[in-house]
Design an enzyme around this catalytic site. Structure first.
Site, mmCIF file in Angstrom:
data_model
loop_
_atom_site.group_PDB
_atom_site.id
_atom_site.type_symbol
_atom_site.label_atom_id
_atom_site.label_comp_id
_atom_site.label_asym_id
_atom_site.label_seq_id
_atom_site.Cartn_x
_atom_site.Cartn_y
_atom_site.Cartn_z
ATOM 1 N N TYR A 15 0.965 -1.030 0.228
ATOM 2 C CA TYR A 15 0.139 0.135 -0.127
ATOM 3 C C TYR A 15 0.957 1.471 -0.133
ATOM 4 O O TYR A 15 0.273 2.312 -0.649
ATOM 5 C CB TYR A 15 -1.157 0.124 1.270
ATOM 6 N N GLY A 16 1.408 1.675 1.108
ATOM 7 C CA GLY A 16 2.474 2.435 1.076
ATOM 8 C C GLY A 16 2.835 2.936 -0.244
ATOM 9 O O GLY A 16 3.885 4.200 -0.433
ATOM 10 N N GLY A 109 0.717 -7.077 0.578
ATOM 11 C CA GLY A 109 -0.652 -7.150 1.704
ATOM 12 C C GLY A 109 -1.635 -7.859 0.723
ATOM 13 O O GLY A 109 -2.817 -8.629 1.398
ATOM 14 N N ASN A 113 -5.218 -10.283 1.426
ATOM 15 C CA ASN A 113 -6.005 -10.127 2.554
ATOM 16 C C ASN A 113 -7.361 -9.945 2.311
ATOM 17 O O ASN A 113 -7.340 -10.513 0.784
ATOM 18 C CB ASN A 113 -5.082 -8.685 2.997
ATOM 19 N N GLY A 114 -8.081 -10.323 2.729
ATOM 20 C CA GLY A 114 -9.588 -10.645 3.481
ATOM 21 C C GLY A 114 -10.156 -8.834 2.281
ATOM 22 O O GLY A 114 -11.197 -9.068 2.217
ATOM 23 N N MET A 116 -10.143 -6.050 3.388
ATOM 24 C CA MET A 116 -11.411 -5.369 4.909
ATOM 25 C C MET A 116 -11.027 -3.932 4.164
ATOM 26 O O MET A 116 -10.352 -3.480 5.265
ATOM 27 C CB MET A 116 -11.639 -6.098 5.641
ATOM 28 N N GLU A 353 -14.574 -9.382 13.532
ATOM 29 C CA GLU A 353 -15.287 -9.471 12.000
ATOM 30 C C GLU A 353 -15.307 -11.327 11.853
ATOM 31 O O GLU A 353 -14.688 -11.833 12.252
ATOM 32 C CB GLU A 353 -14.364 -9.061 11.123
ATOM 33 N N HIS A 438 -2.265 -8.122 11.519
ATOM 34 C CA HIS A 438 -1.621 -6.942 10.862
ATOM 35 C C HIS A 438 -0.976 -6.624 11.853
ATOM 36 O O HIS A 438 -0.534 -5.716 13.163
ATOM 37 C CB HIS A 438 -2.872 -6.210 11.487
ATOM 38 N N GLY A 466 3.254 0.313 6.938
ATOM 39 C CA GLY A 466 2.316 0.321 8.129
ATOM 40 C C GLY A 466 3.672 0.265 9.635
ATOM 41 O O GLY A 466 3.414 0.639 10.780
ATOM 42 N N ASN A 476 -8.830 -2.982 10.383
ATOM 43 C CA ASN A 476 -8.105 -3.659 10.010
ATOM 44 C C ASN A 476 -7.483 -2.290 9.664
ATOM 45 O O ASN A 476 -8.033 -1.305 9.029
ATOM 46 C CB ASN A 476 -8.943 -4.221 8.570
ATOM 47 N N PHE A 478 -5.352 -1.575 6.379
ATOM 48 C CA PHE A 478 -4.625 -0.879 5.712
ATOM 49 C C PHE A 478 -5.170 0.726 4.569
ATOM 50 O O PHE A 478 -4.505 0.974 3.808
ATOM 51 C CB PHE A 478 -4.822 -2.003 3.668
HETATM 52 P P1 FAD Z 1 2.506 -4.674 2.406
HETATM 53 O O1 FAD Z 1 1.532 -4.105 1.854
HETATM 54 O O2 FAD Z 1 2.956 -5.778 3.073
HETATM 55 O O3 FAD Z 1 3.975 -4.429 1.537
HETATM 56 C C1 FAD Z 1 5.417 -4.336 1.637
HETATM 57 C C2 FAD Z 1 5.942 -5.029 0.859
HETATM 58 O O4 FAD Z 1 7.459 -5.486 0.831
HETATM 59 C C3 FAD Z 1 5.759 -7.023 0.674
HETATM 60 O O5 FAD Z 1 5.589 -7.273 -1.001
HETATM 61 C C4 FAD Z 1 7.260 -7.685 0.350
HETATM 62 O O6 FAD Z 1 7.093 -8.360 -0.787
HETATM 63 C C5 FAD Z 1 8.209 -6.064 -0.043
HETATM 64 N N1 FAD Z 1 8.998 -6.113 0.403
HETATM 65 C C6 FAD Z 1 9.319 -6.411 2.466
HETATM 66 N N2 FAD Z 1 11.395 -6.614 2.408
HETATM 67 C C7 FAD Z 1 11.694 -6.281 1.449
HETATM 68 C C8 FAD Z 1 12.790 -5.856 0.606
HETATM 69 N N3 FAD Z 1 14.330 -6.243 1.760
HETATM 70 N N4 FAD Z 1 13.408 -5.749 -0.772
HETATM 71 C C9 FAD Z 1 12.265 -5.908 -1.292
HETATM 72 N N5 FAD Z 1 10.751 -6.047 -1.438
HETATM 73 C C10 FAD Z 1 10.032 -6.327 -0.210
HETATM 74 N N6 FAD Z 1 -5.705 -5.592 6.117
HETATM 75 C C11 FAD Z 1 -6.797 -4.559 5.840
HETATM 76 O O7 FAD Z 1 -6.947 -3.414 5.710
HETATM 77 N N7 FAD Z 1 -7.900 -5.413 5.943
HETATM 78 C C12 FAD Z 1 -8.038 -7.141 5.936
HETATM 79 O O8 FAD Z 1 -8.951 -7.509 5.422
HETATM 80 C C13 FAD Z 1 -6.732 -7.203 5.776
HETATM 81 N N8 FAD Z 1 -6.655 -9.225 5.689
HETATM 82 C C14 FAD Z 1 -5.306 -9.475 5.947
HETATM 83 C C15 FAD Z 1 -5.208 -11.205 5.802
HETATM 84 C C16 FAD Z 1 -4.071 -11.800 5.620
HETATM 85 C C17 FAD Z 1 -3.747 -12.866 5.947
HETATM 86 C C18 FAD Z 1 -2.897 -10.635 6.077
HETATM 87 C C19 FAD Z 1 -1.626 -11.526 5.826
HETATM 88 C C20 FAD Z 1 -2.652 -8.945 6.273
HETATM 89 C C21 FAD Z 1 -4.134 -8.609 6.212
HETATM 90 N N9 FAD Z 1 -4.718 -7.516 6.107
HETATM 91 C C22 FAD Z 1 -5.759 -7.047 6.596
HETATM 92 C C23 FAD Z 1 -3.226 -6.160 6.630
HETATM 93 C C24 FAD Z 1 -2.959 -5.538 5.089
HETATM 94 O O9 FAD Z 1 -2.454 -6.803 4.671
HETATM 95 C C25 FAD Z 1 -1.419 -5.278 5.566
HETATM 96 O O10 FAD Z 1 -2.081 -4.198 6.865
HETATM 97 C C26 FAD Z 1 -0.712 -4.108 4.915
HETATM 98 O O11 FAD Z 1 -0.644 -5.256 3.198
HETATM 99 C C27 FAD Z 1 0.299 -3.471 4.586
HETATM 100 O O12 FAD Z 1 0.921 -2.642 3.946
HETATM 101 P P2 FAD Z 1 2.579 -2.005 3.594
HETATM 102 O O13 FAD Z 1 2.096 -1.071 2.569
HETATM 103 O O14 FAD Z 1 3.047 -1.824 5.387
HETATM 104 O O15 FAD Z 1 3.166 -3.013 3.339
#
Ligand code: FAD
Length: 497
Positions: A15-16, A109, A113-114, A116, A353, A438, A466, A476, A478
């Site tokens: 997301y970020g 993620g 993810n779900g 939500m 949920e 999360h 995050g 949740n 995201f």
């Molecule tokens: P992420 O989305 O985790 O992205 C980080 C990315 O960086 C990843 O693709 C990773 O592979 C990559 N990366 C990491 N280290 C490196 C590196 N050194 N070099 C290159 N790439 C790297 N949230 C909700 O709001 N609603 C939901 O319904 C929900 N359900 C979920 C269900 C599951 C099973 C899971 C696991 C999570 C769920 N979440 C949900 C949480 C949500 O997906 C996360 O909070 C969100 O994805 C975090 O966003 P982010 O941008 O911080 O990082």
């Protein structure tokens, strides 16, 4: 190419990272995104990109030889199975006291993810991000994030009639009979597509148990939203199966980024370096924290401040199931996308949920993932002898979460004359207290960074994921991660470029 120079380098495509890439590109900046996971754009021999929860195969897990399902027991029997080691989509990353589930691949993620997509209640925002102007978030950035992500709520009339949400209706009935507010929870799944799945006019995804290891249709992942728009600018390139291992100061205020290219068994095939004017850490709470803690401790980025690695929380995640009476079936047909919840945050510190158990058979189980107001925070630190970053979370730190979840489910059980399921997480184990979906924190806003994600000590280095959020979003996470990224990148583009 080795030795190349890029204007903005983004580590991670969740997301970020996706928000940063889109907005930088729209401002005329060339962006290179580095993603350790796969592209997830090519079907396997079965014609599908992702595998199903009922048949996990090589695509399911990140570099494991055995699955590690969050619900690891069924009717008291362990369900994990051997799989070939592969750069699969779901990482079950194990620390001493907790398994942290994360998505791996282009889309982060959003792939697993779900979907939500919940905006915290305004009155709770002060506890989520105390240094951020709430008016701006609720007037500008939450609406922008919701629009960019394609958030929508289920049609209540369809919810009332489809067999696929029988489990949701049972959840609603039990919540309301015990006096708890029942809420519909918005999602990024395409609800019209789901109706067509039921009608049999399109290929089933949510209605065929696809979740956790990827959805082949219907879910609006970042690949279909922010990343599609970012690529359409022509200014964004993405390198999948590339992992950033170092970011070091270079001459001229630039940074040298070291990147390992890996194959689908996880072996490093090449190591490359590029220089970048600006680097955005968007590797997720765990990924960004691990990088920053190691780079500080090993003297690569020694001026990062002492807040780096601190303030990590699990968003108070805890799971449980309830055993319903035989006259209260939850349905053999279950949509894998949750759409509703029970809100007892104000009174009991828990938002639960109503989650699916899409096993394909009647289980008479109601299953819940609760988000609770757990105050415990952990810290990442560098273990030089082991050569890795550790997290000091302890399983016992989930006890406050269990107490908060019980404010809902003890009452429902007593009202309904029912009991907890003891066969979903082990043999006679009620609480799923060993995991989180999360992860949040580790480079907290206005502590490890300034109030817009600029890392202290290193102009041109930013955190935008995050890890900025101090451990809990009350719902949740995201949408909040996306909205905060929208806020921060707007300020960074206006003042730093
Ligand atoms: P992420 O989305 O985790 O992205 C980080 C990315 O960086 C990843 O693709 C990773 O592979 C990559 N990366 C990491 N280290 C490196 C590196 N050194 N070099 C290159 N790439 C790297 N949230 C909700 O709001 N609603 C939901 O319904 C929900 N359900 C979920 C269900 C599951 C099973 C899971 C696991 C999570 C769920 N979440 C949900 C949480 C949500 O997906 C996360 O909070 C969100 O994805 C975090 O966003 P982010 O941008 O911080 O990082």
């Amino acid at each position: 190419a080795p030795g190349a120079h890029v204007s903005a380098l983004v580590i991670g495509t969740g997301y970020g990272g996706a928000v940063a890439a889109l907005r930088l590109a729209q401002a005329g900046v060339d962006v290179h995104m580095i993603e350790m996971g796969m592209a997830w754009d090519t079907p396997g021999s079965d014609g599908k990109i992702f595998c199903n929860t009922r048949e996990p195969d090589y695509r399911s897990y990140w570099l494991r030889t055995r699955t590690k399902a969050p619900l690891n027991y069924f009717l008291g029997f362990p369900i994990d199975r051997d799989i070939p080691r592969h750069t699969g989509v779901l990482d079950a990353e194990e620390f001493g006291g907790i398994t942290v589930y994360q998505g791996r691949g282009v889309g982060g993620g959003s792939l697993v993810n779900g979907g939500m997509a919940v905006t915290p209640k305004r009155e709770n925002f002060g506890s989520v991000l105390p240094s951020v102007n709430a008016d701006e978030m609720y007037n500008v950035y939450y609406p922008r994030a919701n629009a960019g992500l394609g958030v929508a709520t289920i049609d209540p009339a369809w919810f009332d009639t489809t067999p696929y949400y029988q489990y949701g209706r049972v959840g609603r009935k039990h919540a309301q009979r015990s006096g708890f507010p029942f809420v519909f929870v918005p999602d990024v799944y395409d609800w019209d597509y789901m109706k067509q799945e039921e009608a049999g006019t399109v290929t089933k995804s949510a209605l065929a148990g696809e979740i956790l290891y990827g959805n082949n249709h219907g879910k609006k992942t970042l690949q279909k939203t922010y990343l599609a728009r970012a690529k359409a600018t022509g200014r964004v390139t993405i390198s999948p199966l590339h992992k950033v291992t170092s970011v070091a100061p270079a001459s001229g205020g630039r940074y040298t980024v070291t990147i390992e290219q890996i194959d689908t068994t996880g072996n490093v095939t090449t190591t490359k370096t590029v220089t970048a004017d600006r680097v955005f850490f968007a590797a997720g709470s765990v990924g960004t924290s691990k990088l920053l803690v190691r780079l500080k401790a090993t003297g690569v980025l020694p001026s990062l401040n002492g807040e780096v690695g601190k303030g990590w929380g699990d968003n108070g995640n805890v799971m449980c199931g309830r055993a319903n009476h035989l006259w209260d079936p939850t349905g053999s047909l279950q949509s894998a996308i949750p759409c509703c919840g029970i809100d007892n945050w104000a009174a009991g510190g828990a938002f639960a949920e109503v989650a699916p158990l899409p096993t394909g058979i009647e289980t008479f189980a109601s299953f819940y993932l609760s988000i609770t107001r757990n105050p415990n925070r952990a810290q990442f630190s560098w273990n030089a002898a082991a050569g890795k970053v550790e997290l000091n979370w302890q399983t016992a730190w989930k006890q406050p979460s269990i107490a908060m979840a019980k404010t809902i489910f003890d009452k429902i059980n007593s009202k309904e004359g029912t009991i907890y399921r003891t066969d979903l997480f082990g043999v006679y184990k009620i609480w799923g207290d060993h995991l989180t979906y999360h992860p949040l924190g580790g480079a907290v806003l206005n502590k490890a960074t300034d109030n817009y994600g600029r890392l202290h000590g290193y102009p041109g280095l930013y955190v935008i994921d995050g890890s900025l959020i101090p451990g809990n979003t009350t719902v949740n996470p995201f949408v909040t991660i996306t909205a905060l990224a929208e806020r921060n990148i707007e300020q960074i583009i206006a003042t730093d470029l």
